[in-house]
Design a protein around this motif. Sequence first.
Motif, PDB file in Angstrom:
ATOM      1  N   HIS A   1       0.842  -1.209   0.000  1.00  0.00           N
ATOM      2  CA  HIS A   1       0.000   0.000   0.000  1.00  0.00           C
ATOM      3  C   HIS A   1       0.871   1.250   0.000  1.00  0.00           C
ATOM      4  O   HIS A   1       0.650   2.173  -0.795  1.00  0.00           O
ATOM      5  CB  HIS A   1      -0.927  -0.024   1.219  1.00  0.00           C
ATOM      6  CG  HIS A   1      -1.739   1.212   1.392  1.00  0.00           C
ATOM      7  ND1 HIS A   1      -2.670   1.631   0.475  1.00  0.00           N
ATOM      8  CD2 HIS A   1      -1.747   2.138   2.375  1.00  0.00           C
ATOM      9  CE1 HIS A   1      -3.236   2.750   0.891  1.00  0.00           C
ATOM     10  NE2 HIS A   1      -2.683   3.077   2.039  1.00  0.00           N
TER      11      HIS A   1
ATOM     12  N   TRP B   1      -5.797   8.637  -4.708  1.00  0.00           N
ATOM     13  CA  TRP B   1      -7.110   8.474  -4.068  1.00  0.00           C
ATOM     14  C   TRP B   1      -7.659   7.062  -4.262  1.00  0.00           C
ATOM     15  O   TRP B   1      -8.245   6.485  -3.341  1.00  0.00           O
ATOM     16  CB  TRP B   1      -8.098   9.500  -4.618  1.00  0.00           C
ATOM     17  CG  TRP B   1      -7.922  10.849  -4.022  1.00  0.00           C
ATOM     18  CD1 TRP B   1      -7.305  11.927  -4.572  1.00  0.00           C
ATOM     19  CD2 TRP B   1      -8.356  11.268  -2.723  1.00  0.00           C
ATOM     20  NE1 TRP B   1      -7.333  12.990  -3.708  1.00  0.00           N
ATOM     21  CE2 TRP B   1      -7.978  12.611  -2.558  1.00  0.00           C
ATOM     22  CE3 TRP B   1      -9.031  10.634  -1.680  1.00  0.00           C
ATOM     23  CZ2 TRP B   1      -8.241  13.342  -1.409  1.00  0.00           C
ATOM     24  CZ3 TRP B   1      -9.301  11.359  -0.521  1.00  0.00           C
ATOM     25  CH2 TRP B   1      -8.909  12.692  -0.404  1.00  0.00           C
TER      26      TRP B   1
ATOM     27  N   SER C   1      -6.142   4.601  -1.800  1.00  0.00           N
ATOM     28  CA  SER C   1      -6.714   4.732  -0.463  1.00  0.00           C
ATOM     29  C   SER C   1      -8.093   4.071  -0.401  1.00  0.00           C
ATOM     30  O   SER C   1      -8.413   3.369   0.554  1.00  0.00           O
ATOM     31  CB  SER C   1      -6.824   6.202  -0.069  1.00  0.00           C
ATOM     32  OG  SER C   1      -7.361   6.325   1.220  1.00  0.00           O
ATOM     33  N   GLY C   2      -8.885   4.288  -1.436  1.00  0.00           N
ATOM     34  CA  GLY C   2     -10.208   3.667  -1.491  1.00  0.00           C
ATOM     35  C   GLY C   2     -10.135   2.159  -1.603  1.00  0.00           C
ATOM     36  O   GLY C   2     -10.958   1.433  -1.036  1.00  0.00           O
TER      37      GLY C   2
ATOM     38  N   LYS D   1      -9.820   0.810   1.665  1.00  0.00           N
ATOM     39  CA  LYS D   1     -10.812   1.406   2.578  1.00  0.00           C
ATOM     40  C   LYS D   1     -10.143   2.173   3.720  1.00  0.00           C
ATOM     41  O   LYS D   1     -10.581   2.141   4.850  1.00  0.00           O
ATOM     42  CB  LYS D   1     -11.775   0.345   3.100  1.00  0.00           C
ATOM     43  CG  LYS D   1     -12.580  -0.311   2.000  1.00  0.00           C
ATOM     44  CD  LYS D   1     -13.496  -1.370   2.543  1.00  0.00           C
ATOM     45  CE  LYS D   1     -14.372  -1.970   1.498  1.00  0.00           C
ATOM     46  NZ  LYS D   1     -13.777  -2.652   0.403  1.00  0.00           N
ATOM     47  N   ASP D   2      -9.016   2.833   3.379  1.00  0.00           N
ATOM     48  CA  ASP D   2      -8.276   3.679   4.322  1.00  0.00           C
ATOM     49  C   ASP D   2      -7.934   2.953   5.628  1.00  0.00           C
ATOM     50  O   ASP D   2      -7.859   3.557   6.687  1.00  0.00           O
ATOM     51  CB  ASP D   2      -9.069   4.965   4.596  1.00  0.00           C
ATOM     52  CG  ASP D   2      -8.208   6.049   5.205  1.00  0.00           C
ATOM     53  OD1 ASP D   2      -6.988   6.060   4.968  1.00  0.00           O
ATOM     54  OD2 ASP D   2      -8.756   6.883   5.945  1.00  0.00           O
ATOM     55  N   GLN D   3      -7.698   1.655   5.571  1.00  0.00           N
ATOM     56  CA  GLN D   3      -7.455   0.873   6.793  1.00  0.00           C
ATOM     57  C   GLN D   3      -6.103   1.112   7.441  1.00  0.00           C
ATOM     58  O   GLN D   3      -5.884   0.725   8.588  1.00  0.00           O
ATOM     59  CB  GLN D   3      -7.624  -0.620   6.523  1.00  0.00           C
ATOM     60  CG  GLN D   3      -6.464  -1.261   5.786  1.00  0.00           C
ATOM     61  CD  GLN D   3      -6.709  -2.716   5.467  1.00  0.00           C
ATOM     62  OE1 GLN D   3      -7.761  -3.065   4.966  1.00  0.00           O
ATOM     63  NE2 GLN D   3      -5.751  -3.550   5.754  1.00  0.00           N
ATOM     64  N   TYR D   4      -5.176   1.778   6.748  1.00  0.00           N
ATOM     65  CA  TYR D   4      -3.827   1.934   7.301  1.00  0.00           C
ATOM     66  C   TYR D   4      -3.586   3.260   8.004  1.00  0.00           C
ATOM     67  O   TYR D   4      -2.491   3.506   8.492  1.00  0.00           O
ATOM     68  CB  TYR D   4      -2.782   1.730   6.200  1.00  0.00           C
ATOM     69  CG  TYR D   4      -2.818   0.320   5.664  1.00  0.00           C
ATOM     70  CD1 TYR D   4      -2.328  -0.737   6.413  1.00  0.00           C
ATOM     71  CD2 TYR D   4      -3.363   0.050   4.422  1.00  0.00           C
ATOM     72  CE1 TYR D   4      -2.373  -2.031   5.940  1.00  0.00           C
ATOM     73  CE2 TYR D   4      -3.413  -1.238   3.928  1.00  0.00           C
ATOM     74  CZ  TYR D   4      -2.917  -2.274   4.690  1.00  0.00           C
ATOM     75  OH  TYR D   4      -2.965  -3.548   4.212  1.00  0.00           O
ATOM     76  N   ASN D   5      -4.581   4.139   8.057  1.00  0.00           N
ATOM     77  CA  ASN D   5      -4.457   5.397   8.790  1.00  0.00           C
ATOM     78  C   ASN D   5      -3.180   6.155   8.415  1.00  0.00           C
ATOM     79  O   ASN D   5      -2.309   6.382   9.242  1.00  0.00           O
ATOM     80  CB  ASN D   5      -4.510   5.130  10.305  1.00  0.00           C
ATOM     81  CG  ASN D   5      -4.636   6.417  11.083  1.00  0.00           C
ATOM     82  OD1 ASN D   5      -5.155   7.403  10.590  1.00  0.00           O
ATOM     83  ND2 ASN D   5      -4.158   6.413  12.317  1.00  0.00           N
TER      84      ASN D   5
ATOM     85  N   PHE E   1      -2.157  12.045   4.850  1.00  0.00           N
ATOM     86  CA  PHE E   1      -2.798  11.708   3.581  1.00  0.00           C
ATOM     87  C   PHE E   1      -3.437  12.943   2.947  1.00  0.00           C
ATOM     88  O   PHE E   1      -3.232  13.212   1.759  1.00  0.00           O
ATOM     89  CB  PHE E   1      -3.841  10.603   3.751  1.00  0.00           C
ATOM     90  CG  PHE E   1      -4.478  10.213   2.450  1.00  0.00           C
ATOM     91  CD1 PHE E   1      -3.917   9.214   1.671  1.00  0.00           C
ATOM     92  CD2 PHE E   1      -5.606  10.859   1.985  1.00  0.00           C
ATOM     93  CE1 PHE E   1      -4.474   8.868   0.454  1.00  0.00           C
ATOM     94  CE2 PHE E   1      -6.178  10.525   0.767  1.00  0.00           C
ATOM     95  CZ  PHE E   1      -5.607   9.526  -0.004  1.00  0.00           C
TER      96      PHE E   1
END
Length: 87
Positions: A8, A25, A28-29, A32-36, A40
């Motif tokens: 990622h 973008w 990130s989608g 699902k933006d799971q890595y914080n 960003f």
Amino acid sequence: MKGQTEAHDRALLDSLTVPDADSFWKESGRVKDQYNVCGFAALACLLEILPPCKGYLLDYEMWHEEATRSAVSYAAVAFTSKSNRKQ
């Protein structure tokens, strides 16, 4: 998990070096933006305002914090103007 996190990170860094805000973008989608990813929003804004340029990944590392079972990755990217590149 480290392999997925690094993949990622690398995808985001690839988008920065092109630069390509849409792929930034989309990546990130995709996760699902799971890595914080801290910063960003600032990086996404940077991609929107950069003049024509090329980015170069200078370094990338990941620090693992065993006590909290977490990690942070960090990188350095240099940008050069396309008009200033050597032919």
